[in-house]
Design a protein around this motif. Structure first.
Motif, short mmCIF file in Angstrom:
data_model
loop_
_atom_site.label_atom_id
_atom_site.label_comp_id
_atom_site.label_asym_id
_atom_site.label_seq_id
_atom_site.Cartn_x
_atom_site.Cartn_y
_atom_site.Cartn_z
N GLU A 157 0.88 -1.16 0.00
CA GLU A 157 0.00 0.00 0.00
C GLU A 157 0.91 1.21 0.00
O GLU A 157 1.81 1.33 0.84
CB GLU A 157 -0.93 0.01 1.21
N ARG A 193 -4.21 6.87 -1.62
CA ARG A 193 -3.66 5.56 -1.26
C ARG A 193 -4.03 4.52 -2.30
O ARG A 193 -5.18 4.41 -2.72
CB ARG A 193 -4.14 5.16 0.12
N ARG A 249 -3.46 0.31 -3.38
CA ARG A 249 -3.11 -1.04 -2.95
C ARG A 249 -2.66 -1.80 -4.20
O ARG A 249 -3.36 -1.79 -5.22
CB ARG A 249 -4.33 -1.73 -2.34
N ALA A 305 -6.97 1.96 -2.41
CA ALA A 305 -7.01 1.46 -1.04
C ALA A 305 -8.03 2.28 -0.26
O ALA A 305 -8.56 3.28 -0.76
CB ALA A 305 -5.63 1.57 -0.39
#
Length: 121
Positions: free
Chosen positions: A82, A90, A92, A111
């Motif tokens: 992440e 963010r 992932r 994310a």
């Protein structure tokens, strides 16, 4: 037993993003790698040429806005990362590897965002 340092390869991937180094980033991928991006709709990129075309406009911006490591951990099929862009957005990413240590598959998706941040890649 596989002696490849998959976590180290993902850290190298993140460092290449931070430096805006597309050549080094692409060298981490197998020639027939696949990148599946679900950040703004589902798109799949096959091979280093398509992956390079995907990353080229993004990686230059990353070196200016900053890319931060939020979390990195082993996952059942590789490594989960992440990271944040510009201190807030963010992402992932899940990385899968071949026996030679090259990245063969990447899946990226938004994310969980901080409540004040947007959630587009």
């Amino acid at each position: 037993m596989n002696d490849i340092d998959q976590m180290g390869i993902v850290v190298d991937w993140l460092d290449a993003c931070r430096k805006g180094d597309l050549t080094t980033l692409l060298d981490l991928y197998a020639d027939d790698a696949e990148l599946e991006c679900q950040c703004a709709g589902a798109h799949v990129y096959h091979g280093r040429n398509e992956i390079g075309a995907y990353w080229e406009p993004k990686i230059g911006a990353f070196s200016f806005t900053g890319v931060g490591l939020e979390d990195i951990s082993p996952a059942p099929q590789g490594i989960e990362l992440e990271y944040s862009v510009a201190g807030s957005l963010r992402i992932r990413a899940l990385f899968g590897f071949g026996d030679d240590g090259k990245i063969v598959h990447t899946l990226c998706e938004p994310a969980r965002q901080n409540p004040v941040d947007c959630c587009a890649c």
